[in-house]
Design a protein around this motif. Structure first.
Motif, PDB file in Angstrom:
ATOM      1  N   THR A 197     -18.442  20.469 -15.796  1.00  0.00           N
ATOM      2  CA  THR A 197     -19.672  21.172 -15.450  1.00  0.00           C
ATOM      3  C   THR A 197     -19.392  22.669 -15.390  1.00  0.00           C
ATOM      4  OG1 THR A 197     -19.410  21.183 -13.030  1.00  0.00           O
ATOM      5  CG2 THR A 197     -20.342  19.191 -14.034  1.00  0.00           C
TER       6      THR A 197
ATOM      7  N   VAL B  86     -19.083  11.325 -22.512  1.00  0.00           N
ATOM      8  CA  VAL B  86     -20.414  11.701 -22.025  1.00  0.00           C
ATOM      9  C   VAL B  86     -21.102  10.538 -21.332  1.00  0.00           C
ATOM     10  CG1 VAL B  86     -22.743  12.362 -22.748  1.00  0.00           C
ATOM     11  CG2 VAL B  86     -20.761  13.623 -23.610  1.00  0.00           C
ATOM     12  N   ALA B  87     -21.135   9.376 -21.975  1.00  0.00           N
ATOM     13  CA  ALA B  87     -21.857   8.239 -21.393  1.00  0.00           C
ATOM     14  C   ALA B  87     -21.257   7.837 -20.046  1.00  0.00           C
ATOM     15  CB  ALA B  87     -21.851   7.059 -22.358  1.00  0.00           C
TER      16      ALA B  87
ATOM     17  N   SER C 248     -19.512   9.734 -18.013  1.00  0.00           N
ATOM     18  CA  SER C 248     -19.760  10.789 -17.030  1.00  0.00           C
ATOM     19  C   SER C 248     -21.179  10.709 -16.491  1.00  0.00           C
ATOM     20  CB  SER C 248     -19.520  12.163 -17.659  1.00  0.00           C
ATOM     21  OG  SER C 248     -18.165  12.314 -18.032  1.00  0.00           O
ATOM     22  N   ARG C 249     -22.135  10.456 -17.374  1.00  0.00           N
ATOM     23  CA  ARG C 249     -23.520  10.322 -16.930  1.00  0.00           C
ATOM     24  C   ARG C 249     -23.641   9.209 -15.885  1.00  0.00           C
ATOM     25  NH1 ARG C 249     -28.325  11.797 -19.403  1.00  0.00           N
ATOM     26  NH2 ARG C 249     -27.300  12.226 -21.410  1.00  0.00           N
ATOM     27  N   GLU C 250     -22.942   8.106 -16.098  1.00  0.00           N
ATOM     28  CA  GLU C 250     -22.995   6.975 -15.168  1.00  0.00           C
ATOM     29  C   GLU C 250     -22.294   7.304 -13.845  1.00  0.00           C
ATOM     30  OE1 GLU C 250     -21.488   2.321 -14.934  1.00  0.00           O
ATOM     31  OE2 GLU C 250     -21.568   3.359 -16.866  1.00  0.00           O
TER      32      GLU C 250
ATOM     33  N   TRP D 135     -21.575  10.401 -12.562  1.00  0.00           N
ATOM     34  CA  TRP D 135     -22.001  11.616 -11.892  1.00  0.00           C
ATOM     35  C   TRP D 135     -23.261  11.465 -11.041  1.00  0.00           C
ATOM     36  CZ3 TRP D 135     -21.584  15.989 -16.159  1.00  0.00           C
ATOM     37  CH2 TRP D 135     -20.229  16.291 -16.353  1.00  0.00           C
ATOM     38  N   PHE D 136     -24.192  10.598 -11.468  1.00  0.00           N
ATOM     39  CA  PHE D 136     -25.534  10.635 -10.883  1.00  0.00           C
ATOM     40  C   PHE D 136     -25.927   9.288 -10.287  1.00  0.00           C
ATOM     41  CE2 PHE D 136     -25.603  13.423 -14.716  1.00  0.00           C
ATOM     42  CZ  PHE D 136     -25.617  14.637 -14.052  1.00  0.00           C
TER      43      PHE D 136
ATOM     44  N   PRO E 261     -34.130  13.753 -14.834  1.00  0.00           N
ATOM     45  CA  PRO E 261     -33.502  14.366 -16.019  1.00  0.00           C
ATOM     46  C   PRO E 261     -33.417  15.889 -15.944  1.00  0.00           C
ATOM     47  CG  PRO E 261     -35.016  12.638 -16.686  1.00  0.00           C
ATOM     48  CD  PRO E 261     -35.208  12.829 -15.201  1.00  0.00           C
TER      49      PRO E 261
ATOM     50  N   THR F  48     -30.065  16.091 -14.460  1.00  0.00           N
ATOM     51  CA  THR F  48     -28.938  15.538 -15.218  1.00  0.00           C
ATOM     52  C   THR F  48     -28.673  16.260 -16.533  1.00  0.00           C
ATOM     53  OG1 THR F  48     -30.305  13.878 -16.366  1.00  0.00           O
ATOM     54  CG2 THR F  48     -29.411  13.273 -14.213  1.00  0.00           C
ATOM     55  N   GLU F  49     -29.721  16.615 -17.264  1.00  0.00           N
ATOM     56  CA  GLU F  49     -29.513  17.075 -18.636  1.00  0.00           C
ATOM     57  C   GLU F  49     -28.802  18.425 -18.751  1.00  0.00           C
ATOM     58  OE1 GLU F  49     -29.739  14.810 -21.059  1.00  0.00           O
ATOM     59  OE2 GLU F  49     -30.110  13.706 -19.216  1.00  0.00           O
TER      60      GLU F  49
ATOM     61  N   ILE G 223     -25.128  17.551 -18.295  1.00  0.00           N
ATOM     62  CA  ILE G 223     -24.594  16.885 -19.482  1.00  0.00           C
ATOM     63  C   ILE G 223     -24.434  17.906 -20.611  1.00  0.00           C
ATOM     64  CG2 ILE G 223     -25.075  15.170 -21.264  1.00  0.00           C
ATOM     65  CD1 ILE G 223     -24.149  13.990 -18.585  1.00  0.00           C
TER      66      ILE G 223
END
Length: 372
Positions: free
Chosen positions: A24, A140-141, A143-145, A147-148, A154, A157-158, A161
């Motif tokens: 980040t 990425v996928a 990390s998205r799971e 992190w949040f 969004p 989140t976006e 990301i």
């Protein structure tokens, strides 16, 4: 050299330095929380090598190297003076290293979603190899799971990301390798500065028990666990994070929250804090700063005497929810069951029998809950 970004330009206010997580940037993780600090701090964030505005890493680095860079950054702003620090994930690890290696420079620290060791070394080395082979897209996928919390907006989140996708892969890999080497669990008792440790209840990478270890092992630690928050608390829950930072970094507020937790119990106070919203924050701040920070901390009366006065006032005014809470507080402050009974009997004469009747009912329910 770490690149600094000024998030709140207030040169006459205390200097607060912010650190972010791997993948980040300070400009995507922290602005929502900083915007809720009411301009009370001169806030400067830094990006890890190859993240955000910082140049890519030209050689391997350790968490200790990053801590030294943070001190160098602070010296460029205010030479040889102490500063406040808050960091999430690897930013929290850097904060621990600062507290150990430069104790005279950090006056207080908030460590969020972090640990004295984060994950397993093999996991970090595997992730470094993955990113070196395929860039940051393969992480990425996951990390998205991680992190949040589920259902995070969004709009939150976006941008984060996007910052991950813009991160230099080699610098990301070297940050992973720095975390593989990081373990200061056996040194936590050396840390004397006030430490606020904030955990996300849904945080997989740095679960609450690891954050709790920090709070319970340093000399002056406080743990707060945020419900429905995962790994990036400053972005997921900016209002509460800002309120916690304000409580911790302002000495009068920190004194108030300390007494409030001692009298009412940590669980009750931390639940109230974690439930803070933009609508209720100023009221919570009023209670902490003035009721607890300026009245309950005064030397003129003992806490048990303040409990006697408070019980009487609450009975007289019919504040029944507060009365139940302060019956518990009175026991904490040393009043016996018989003394509480005498207070209520006295109020029957001066406040009225109906008020005392209700007070006896409430107190009896509270006292029945006490462990035998």
């Amino acid at each position: 050299m770490l690149t600094a970004t000024t998030l709140s330009d207030a040169p006459g206010c205390p200097l607060l330095i912010l650190g972010s997580s791997v993948g980040t940037s300070v400009e995507t993780l922290w602005p929502a929380a900083v915007g809720r600090l009411y301009g009370r701090y001169h806030v400067v964030g830094f990006d890890l090598p190859g993240h955000g505005r910082s140049a890519p890493a030209s050689e391997p680095f350790t968490i200790g190297d990053l801590a030294r860079e943070v001190v160098a950054l602070a010296d460029r702003i205010r030479p040889d003076t102490s500063f406040l620090y808050a960091g999430d994930s690897i930013g929290g690890a850097i904060g621990l290293q600062l507290l150990l290696d430069f104790p005279e420079r950090v006056s207080a620290a908030a460590l969020l979603c972090t640990g004295a060791r984060i994950g397993e070394p093999a996991m970090w080395r595997e992730r470094a190899a993955l990113v070196r082979a395929g860039g940051v897209e393969p992480v990425v996928a996951g990390s998205r799971e991680r992190w949040f919390a589920p259902g995070t907006d969004p709009a939150v989140t976006e941008p984060l990301i996007g910052a991950l996708r813009a991160t230099d892969p080699e610098s990301y890999a070297r940050a992973c390798e720095a975390l593989a080497l990081f373990d200061v669990r056996d040194r936590l008792p050396e840390i004397a500065a006030p430490v606020l440790a904030v955990a996300g209840a849904l945080d997989g990478p740095t679960p609450p028990d690891g954050v709790a270890l920090i709070a319970s092992t340093v000399l002056a630690g406080r743990l707060v666990v945020l419900e429905n928050v995962a790994h990036l608390a400053p972005a997921e829950s900016p209002e509460v994070v800002a309120f916690l930072l304000d409580q911790h970094f302002d000495e009068s507020r920190r004194a108030g929250i300390t007494v409030r937790r001692e009298v009412l119990g940590p669980a009750h106070v931390d639940r109230a804090t974690a439930a803070t919203t933009a609508f209720t924050r100023d009221f919570q701040d009023l209670i902490t700063r003035y009721a607890w920070g300026e009245i309950w901390t005064r030397d003129g009366l003992a806490r048990r005497d303040r409990s006697l006065i408070t019980l009487t006032a609450l009975i007289a005014l019919g504040h029944h929810d507060e009365l139940a809470m302060h019956v518990r507080a009175a026991r904490t402050n040393g009043l016996s069951v018989d003394e509480i009974k005498e207070v209520i009997l006295q109020t029957a004469i001066y406040c009225g029998v109906p008020a005392a009747n209700t007070a006896f009912r409430i107190a009896q329910q509270v006292l029945a809950e006490e462990p035998r």
